[in-house]
Scaffold this motif. Structure first.
Motif, PDB file in Angstrom:
ATOM      1  N   GLY A 279      20.423 -37.172  -2.567  1.00 37.24           N
ATOM      2  CA  GLY A 279      19.911 -37.753  -3.802  1.00 37.24           C
ATOM      3  C   GLY A 279      18.471 -38.203  -3.789  1.00 37.24           C
ATOM      4  O   GLY A 279      17.946 -38.625  -4.826  1.00 37.24           O
ATOM      5  N   PHE A 280      17.793 -38.152  -2.641  1.00 42.34           N
ATOM      6  CA  PHE A 280      16.384 -38.503  -2.627  1.00 42.34           C
ATOM      7  C   PHE A 280      15.578 -37.376  -3.273  1.00 42.34           C
ATOM      8  O   PHE A 280      15.836 -36.195  -3.017  1.00 42.34           O
ATOM      9  CB  PHE A 280      15.888 -38.716  -1.192  1.00 42.34           C
ATOM     10  CG  PHE A 280      16.297 -40.022  -0.578  1.00 42.34           C
ATOM     11  CD1 PHE A 280      15.465 -41.131  -0.651  1.00 42.34           C
ATOM     12  CD2 PHE A 280      17.515 -40.157   0.074  1.00 42.34           C
ATOM     13  CE1 PHE A 280      15.843 -42.339  -0.083  1.00 42.34           C
ATOM     14  CE2 PHE A 280      17.901 -41.353   0.641  1.00 42.34           C
ATOM     15  CZ  PHE A 280      17.066 -42.457   0.562  1.00 42.34           C
ATOM     16  N   SER A 281      14.606 -37.754  -4.096  1.00 37.31           N
ATOM     17  CA  SER A 281      13.716 -36.736  -4.656  1.00 37.31           C
ATOM     18  C   SER A 281      12.857 -36.173  -3.532  1.00 37.31           C
ATOM     19  O   SER A 281      12.717 -36.792  -2.466  1.00 37.31           O
ATOM     20  CB  SER A 281      12.819 -37.360  -5.732  1.00 37.31           C
ATOM     21  OG  SER A 281      11.888 -38.258  -5.140  1.00 37.31           O
ATOM     22  N   PRO A 282      12.264 -34.977  -3.719  1.00 43.27           N
ATOM     23  CA  PRO A 282      11.404 -34.429  -2.665  1.00 43.27           C
ATOM     24  C   PRO A 282      10.289 -35.394  -2.248  1.00 43.27           C
ATOM     25  O   PRO A 282       9.989 -35.518  -1.061  1.00 43.27           O
ATOM     26  CB  PRO A 282      10.833 -33.160  -3.307  1.00 43.27           C
ATOM     27  CG  PRO A 282      11.857 -32.758  -4.315  1.00 43.27           C
ATOM     28  CD  PRO A 282      12.419 -34.041  -4.847  1.00 43.27           C
ATOM     29  N   GLU A 283       9.714 -36.090  -3.231  1.00 40.52           N
ATOM     30  CA  GLU A 283       8.624 -37.006  -2.908  1.00 40.52           C
ATOM     31  C   GLU A 283       9.127 -38.218  -2.124  1.00 40.52           C
ATOM     32  O   GLU A 283       8.489 -38.652  -1.155  1.00 40.52           O
ATOM     33  CB  GLU A 283       7.916 -37.473  -4.183  1.00 40.52           C
ATOM     34  CG  GLU A 283       7.059 -36.413  -4.849  1.00 40.52           C
ATOM     35  CD  GLU A 283       7.884 -35.405  -5.651  1.00 40.52           C
ATOM     36  OE1 GLU A 283       7.369 -34.329  -5.976  1.00 40.52           O
ATOM     37  OE2 GLU A 283       9.076 -35.711  -5.931  1.00 40.52           O
ATOM     38  N   LYS A 284      10.282 -38.765  -2.531  1.00 47.02           N
ATOM     39  CA  LYS A 284      10.799 -39.925  -1.811  1.00 47.02           C
ATOM     40  C   LYS A 284      11.274 -39.543  -0.409  1.00 47.02           C
ATOM     41  O   LYS A 284      11.100 -40.303   0.555  1.00 47.02           O
ATOM     42  CB  LYS A 284      11.941 -40.576  -2.604  1.00 47.02           C
ATOM     43  CG  LYS A 284      11.459 -41.374  -3.805  1.00 47.02           C
ATOM     44  CD  LYS A 284      12.593 -42.168  -4.443  1.00 47.02           C
ATOM     45  CE  LYS A 284      12.051 -43.036  -5.591  1.00 47.02           C
ATOM     46  NZ  LYS A 284      13.125 -43.846  -6.225  1.00 47.02           N
ATOM     47  N   THR A 640       3.704 -38.093  -3.139  1.00 42.30           N
ATOM     48  CA  THR A 640       4.320 -38.466  -1.865  1.00 42.30           C
ATOM     49  C   THR A 640       3.500 -39.549  -1.176  1.00 42.30           C
ATOM     50  O   THR A 640       4.044 -40.527  -0.646  1.00 42.30           O
ATOM     51  CB  THR A 640       4.440 -37.242  -0.942  1.00 42.30           C
ATOM     52  OG1 THR A 640       5.285 -36.263  -1.562  1.00 42.30           O
ATOM     53  CG2 THR A 640       5.026 -37.622   0.401  1.00 42.30           C
ATOM     54  N   GLY A 641       2.187 -39.400  -1.188  1.00 43.94           N
ATOM     55  CA  GLY A 641       1.322 -40.383  -0.554  1.00 43.94           C
ATOM     56  C   GLY A 641       1.408 -41.747  -1.196  1.00 43.94           C
ATOM     57  O   GLY A 641       1.466 -42.770  -0.501  1.00 43.94           O
ATOM     58  N   PHE A 642       1.448 -41.803  -2.528  1.00 48.14           N
ATOM     59  CA  PHE A 642       1.531 -43.097  -3.202  1.00 48.14           C
ATOM     60  C   PHE A 642       2.874 -43.780  -2.941  1.00 48.14           C
ATOM     61  O   PHE A 642       2.939 -44.994  -2.721  1.00 48.14           O
ATOM     62  CB  PHE A 642       1.293 -42.928  -4.701  1.00 48.14           C
ATOM     63  CG  PHE A 642      -0.151 -42.818  -5.068  1.00 48.14           C
ATOM     64  CD1 PHE A 642      -1.021 -43.881  -4.849  1.00 48.14           C
ATOM     65  CD2 PHE A 642      -0.670 -41.654  -5.624  1.00 48.14           C
ATOM     66  CE1 PHE A 642      -2.362 -43.798  -5.183  1.00 48.14           C
ATOM     67  CE2 PHE A 642      -2.015 -41.549  -5.948  1.00 48.14           C
ATOM     68  CZ  PHE A 642      -2.867 -42.623  -5.728  1.00 48.14           C
ATOM     69  N   ILE A 643       3.959 -43.006  -2.969  1.00 53.58           N
ATOM     70  CA  ILE A 643       5.275 -43.600  -2.691  1.00 53.58           C
ATOM     71  C   ILE A 643       5.330 -44.078  -1.241  1.00 53.58           C
ATOM     72  O   ILE A 643       5.858 -45.161  -0.946  1.00 53.58           O
ATOM     73  CB  ILE A 643       6.403 -42.594  -2.983  1.00 53.58           C
ATOM     74  CG1 ILE A 643       6.420 -42.237  -4.472  1.00 53.58           C
ATOM     75  CG2 ILE A 643       7.758 -43.164  -2.575  1.00 53.58           C
ATOM     76  CD1 ILE A 643       7.410 -41.146  -4.831  1.00 53.58           C
TER      77      ILE A 643
END
Length: 872
Positions: A279-284, A640-643
């Motif tokens: 369930g994690f998004s690719p970015e998370k 991805t970097g901001f998260i």
């Protein structure tokens, strides 16, 4: 929903890691064999250099000039392994790279070849030396550009231009300096050990190479896969289990890895797809891996090689460095596990498989394992001590034989189970490892780590010698593990397995050398910046700049230093990153902090700038680790970097905490206090995490988030609140300073504030100087012991220049004692009797309990959906 970007294939990911860490070019045939032999020769040289037999097997000239030899290998292998242009061939080496590589070797060894002439000239370069030094710098820049990219080279060039043109009229008066001739600059940068061949390259030569080689050999032996499987076996079945396993697995690989990018790709190729499946998004998913992997750079014992540099820069032992760095790194990882847990709970993510697990038993088991390992490392000293006392002459051979017996026994245990193979995270159904079945298959991987920790922590040997003995044991493991397993399993291919072992050992040594190319060049190039600071005094300019921006406000000063460290660290590998930020920013914090009354141990300041420097690997637009994770996940790199930065907020907050509360670094605390600090700090970081994630037992209300931030602050810095209740210091009139010194207990501290003109700017400044009260029967004797000379005139107390070489003399060296404005002792403070600051914990924890009661009533039961790990 936007469609995911294409994730890179395994081959493309390996090329990404190679391009960053070991070189994208790998020609075949005789040339490829030659490059491998050069890399192998570098590893052999470094192992011999670190060994106890170095004086007997290596010429003294080679030992004395080991930094030059180290850099020569790095420059040559950079030309061989890293293409100069995007259009350069990957399967062969063009003619110009041979010329650049061989020329780099010659000029790196220039000081070795012409040592006698340089000594006769007193280290001052003549015209020939200056041209050679300038040529060497150009070749170094070319090699650094290949391996590290343009950022490092551009930064070094800016500082080099300042050396040559800092006296130009176009340079603002505030940063102008006298300038340097080519001969003077090259003497400093290339001929002597002040610049390129300075402390940083020396640390890379003596310590870092062995630890990088140790990590490469341990991974080649199969320990990396073992650690990842153990992490997934322990945590994979929990809610958000793949993310929790990613954190723990990255922590384990970060212990031995010097590269956040390699860490991301190594563990991320398995963890990121599984995180996406629950369930994690690719970015998370990518962000969790980034935060985990970059945190590996702050985790002792390697700390991206920065730990060894801190030993030289701070002037304390290696054991002290890793002791001070340990607690913030551990609680940061604990908080990251909690972050992914809250993400899983908030989104009611499913678990992988249908195994019923107990979170308490899982965490208890993990704690027991790590505690047991720590006890094992500590307890080893007792049987070793008995053997040494009984057999003082032959104890070394007896201990080696016992270690061999233990190793063979553990390999026999491992041979009873099949070898661990890497899992496919994209399989239709993923079967997570069963700890009961796999834990014994890699126990012998812990032996080199035990040996390393034993020599470092118990024997207190140098990091280089400790890493040598641990690496020497790994040589034996790589050579024998496969043949021994074949023997114990009754297989007939013993000779073939022995050849495999030899091949693994050689491949591991080649990998270790290729992984060191970037670090060797980074430390050499960063030496230009260090040399510029020592030659020009630019550090004072940085201090003035930050003081101007902050307006003298202490918190603003720290924030600006953090931002500058983040900017300076962008695009740099961890080692170079630390050298740059520490060279420029540490003196700023120390000087401006002293002027604001903040007295901080030097190690705390170094860790402060180091933490913010490595955050550049996370933060857009240059976050290299975030780009690597996005390549694995197929997500957006900037997002991805901001998260990942949001997930790393606890890493951002911790440096501010330990600047004001050095208990977190275990400075001057007892064992009992240390345990209390660990427990309270862990609770504090979890509360801070819950506040920033907006979820504790249920979704936070605004007042609950504010209250939890206040609770976290109280747990981390209870002294702030206690100081509001009772003053921490008692003011003493300067005229009574000598009497106060006589009355004080030896070893206690008196805080003094000294005011006077700055030696460089002639502006009046205040500096807070702590004085440790020495032994002595009278105040006059104690003043003499301090090297302090008072000139009382009425109620005023002036200072004469303190004794040369004394601690107080160094602290006051920036004052002008011979100007019209006199240096004055303006304030004296002694520690006041104050209630224990730990009393603040009581109301803080009571408020936390109230929030927990309120949230428990509205918390929904945790979901426990179990779904097959089907592909998305």
């Amino acid at each position: 929903m936007a469609k995911d970007k294409r994730a890179l294939s395994d081959a493309e990911l390996q090329e990404l890691v190679s391009a960053n860490d070991s070189g994208a070019r790998n020609p075949s045939g005789a040339v490829g064999t030659f490059i491998a032999c050069v890399a192998l020769a570098w590893s052999v040289f470094q192992v011999l250099l670190a060994s106890p037999v170095a004086p007997y097997v290596l010429p003294s000239d080679a030992i004395n000039n080991s930094r030059q030899i180290h850099l020569a290998f790095a420059i040559f292998l950079a030309a061989m392994a890293y293409p100069l242009f995007k259009s350069s061939p990957r399967d062969r080496i063009p003619w110009y790279d041979w010329i650049l590589g061989l020329a780099g070797v010659f000029f790196a060894l220039y000081g070795y070849f012409f040592y006698d002439k340089i000594v006769q000239n007193g280290g001052l370069a003549d015209d020939t030396d200056a041209i050679a030094g300038l040529t060497g710098l150009i070749l170094l820049f070319v090699a650094a550009y290949r391996v590290l990219g343009p950022v490092m080279v551009a930064l070094a060039l800016v500082f080099l231009f300042y050396v040559f043109f800092g006296s130009s009229d176009v340079v603002p008066d505030q940063i102008r300096w006298a300038g340097a001739s080519l001969r003077k600059a090259m003497s400093h940068m290339w001929i002597t050990s002040e610049g390129v061949f300075g402390i940083a390259l020396g640390v890379s030569t003596r310590f870092v190479f062995l630890f990088v080689l140790f990590g490469a050999l341990l991974d080649k032996a199969g320990a990396g896969n073992y650690f990842i499987k153990m992490a997934f076996g322990a945590l994979g079945h929990l809610k958000g289990g793949p993310a929790k396993a990613a954190v723990v697995g990255s922590a384990a690989t970060g212990l031995i890895s010097g590269s956040s990018i390699a860490n991301v790709v190594t563990t991320g190729t398995f963890t990121i797809p599984l995180m996406k499946r629950v369930g994690f998004s690719p970015e998370k998913a990518g962000s969790v891996e980034v935060a985990s992997s970059v945190n590996g750079q702050i985790m002792p014992p390697v700390m991206g090689a920065a730990a060894f540099l801190m030993v030289e820069y701070v002037g304390i032992s290696y054991v002290e460095v890793i002791t001070h760095a340990f607690l913030p790194a551990v609680i940061s990882y604990i908080a990251l596990v909690y972050i992914v847990h809250l993400e899983a709970v908030k989104n009611d993510m499913p678990v992988i498989g249908d195994k019923v697990v107990s979170v308490g038993r899982t965490l208890g088991g993990m704690f027991a394992f790590f505690a047991g390992f720590a006890i094992l490392c500590y307890a080893t000293q007792y049987p070793v001590g008995w053997i040494v006392s009984l057999f003082p002459d032959g104890s070394g051979w007896i201990l080696a034989a016992l270690l061999a017996v233990v190793y063979v026994a553990l390999v026999w245990v491992a041979a009873r189970s099949p070898d661990l193979e890497p899992d496919d995270p994209n399989a239709e159904v993923v079967e997570l490892p069963d700890l009961a079945k796999i834990y014994a298959t890699g126990l012998y991987y812990l032996l080199p780590i035990v040996v390393l920790v034993y020599f470092l922590m118990i024997e207190r040997k140098s990091p280089g010698l400790s890493a040598f003995w641990a690496t020497f044991l790994l040589f034996g493991i790589l050579l024998t593990q496969k043949p021994l397993k074949a023997l114990f399993r009754g297989e007939s291919d013993f000779a073939a397995r022995l050849r495999d072992g030899v091949g693994d050992l050689i491949a591991g040594m080649i990998d270790g050398a290729r992984n060191m190319i970037g670090i060797g060049l980074a430390t050499a190039t960063a030496g230009i910046i260090v040399g510029t600071v020592s030659l020009t005094g630019i550090g004072q300019v940085m201090a003035d700049f930050v003081e101007f921006l902050s307006g003298g406000n202490l918190i603003l000063m720290l924030i600006f230093v953090a931002i500058l460290s983040l900017i300076l660290g962008m695009g740099l590998p961890t080692t170079a990153n630390y050298i740059v930020v520490s060279s420029l920013m540490v003196a700023v914090v120390v000087e401006l902090g002293a002027q604001s009354g903040l007295i901080v141990p030097l190690i705390a300041v170094h860790l402060f700038v180091f933490y913010f420097g490595i955050m550049a690997d996370v933060t857009p637009p240059v976050g290299l680790a975030s780009f690597a994770a996005a390549a694995v996940s197929g997500g957006d790199a900037i997002k991805t970097g901001f998260i990942a930065f949001f997930y790393s907020l606890r890493t951002v907050a911790l440096p501010f905490v330990f600047i004001f509360n050095t208990d977190l670094l275990l400075i001057d605390v007892t064992w009992t206090q240390g345990i209390v600090v660990f427990i309270v700090s862990t609770v504090g970081i979890l509360v801070f995490t819950a506040a920033t994630m907006g979820w504790f037992l249920a979704k936070n209300r605004i007042w609950e988030t504010v209250a939890m931030l206040l609770i976290a602050f109280a747990l981390f810095r209870p002294g702030f609140f206690m100081n509001q209740i009772q003053p921490p210091f008692e003011d003493i009139a300067p005229a009574a300073f000598e009497q106060a010194l006589a009355d004080a207990r030896p070893g206690s501290t008196l805080r003094t504030v000294v005011s006077g003109p700055d030696f460089d700017t002639f502006e009046v400044k205040d500096v807070t100087v702590p004085l440790t009260v020495p032994e002595g029967a009278t105040g006059a004797e104690r003043l003499d012991a301090l090297g302090l000379f008072l000139i009382p005139e009425g109620d005023a107390v002036y200072l004469d220049e303190p004794g040369f070489g004394t601690e107080i003399g160094d602290a006051l060296s920036s004052f002008d004692f011979y100007g019209d404005e006199r240096v004055t002792l303006t304030a004296v403070q002694a520690d006041a009797d104050q209630w224990p600051k730990e009393l603040i914990f009581v109301p803080a924890l009571a408020l936390l309990g109230l929030i927990a009661m309120l949230q428990r009533g509205r918390a929904s039961p945790a979901g426990g959906r179990a779904v097959p790990a089907a592909a998305e």
